[in-house]
Motif scaffolding. Structure first.
Motif: not given
Length: 166
Positions: A148-166
């Motif tokens: 699901d592309p919406v879920a992938i984008r949402q998880m990317g936003g979470y990782c970005n907020q937490e500083g997890d760029y890998d």
């Protein structure tokens, strides 16, 4: 020129002046400013009308091109079919189905559930709403596995907020 004369001109061929009546159908020019009884009259009148026609056709094209869209880039609420607000704080992502629901539909659903003493469920798919952030993220991961592309984008936003760029 009064409005009566102007509308009267619109019902006459711009070249020969024949009035448009039941048996004579006048065709509009691309600019919608003049009408013609046939191709011959249109060709005869073209040199006089060409400059004005191109200008008006460009204006019409710009009106279509630059008018405000009927929807936003975020799409429409799947329940009420109204455009979602550009402000992300005015909609809710449901982790079970990854649908963006407008706050109005979400609020109406919550009020109905409280009034009827029901458990909290997604207004779109009726799946139980997660009770914790951890459960929310588990639902998102389940949607990611379903590509699901919406879920992938949402998880990317979470990782970005937490500083997890890998």
């Amino acid at each position: 020129m009064s409005g009566v004369e102007e509308s009267d001109d619109m019902m006459r061929c711009a070249s020969c002046g024949i009035a448009g009546v039941d048996d004579i159908k006048l065709k509009k020019c691309a600019c919608n400013l003049v009408r013609y009884c046939g191709v011959k009259c249109q060709k005869d009148h073209r040199p006089q009308h060409k400059k004005e026609c191109k200008k008006r056709a460009a204006e019409l094209r710009d009106e279509i091109l630059f008018k405000q869209p009927e929807s936003t880039h975020r799409g429409d609420c799947p329940i009420c079919c109204l455009p979602l607000s550009i402000d992300p704080d005015k909609s809710t992502l449901m982790s079970c189905c990854c649908k963006l629901i407008c706050d109005g539909c979400d609020c109406a659903n919550v009020r109905r559930e409280v009034r009827e003493k029901l458990d909290r469920k997604c207004p779109f798919c009726r799946h139980p709403v997660p009770n914790s952030e951890e459960e929310f993220k588990r639902n998102i991961l389940r949607r990611i596995k379903a590509n699901d592309p919406v879920a992938i984008r949402q998880m990317g936003g979470y990782c970005n907020q937490e500083g997890d760029y890998d």
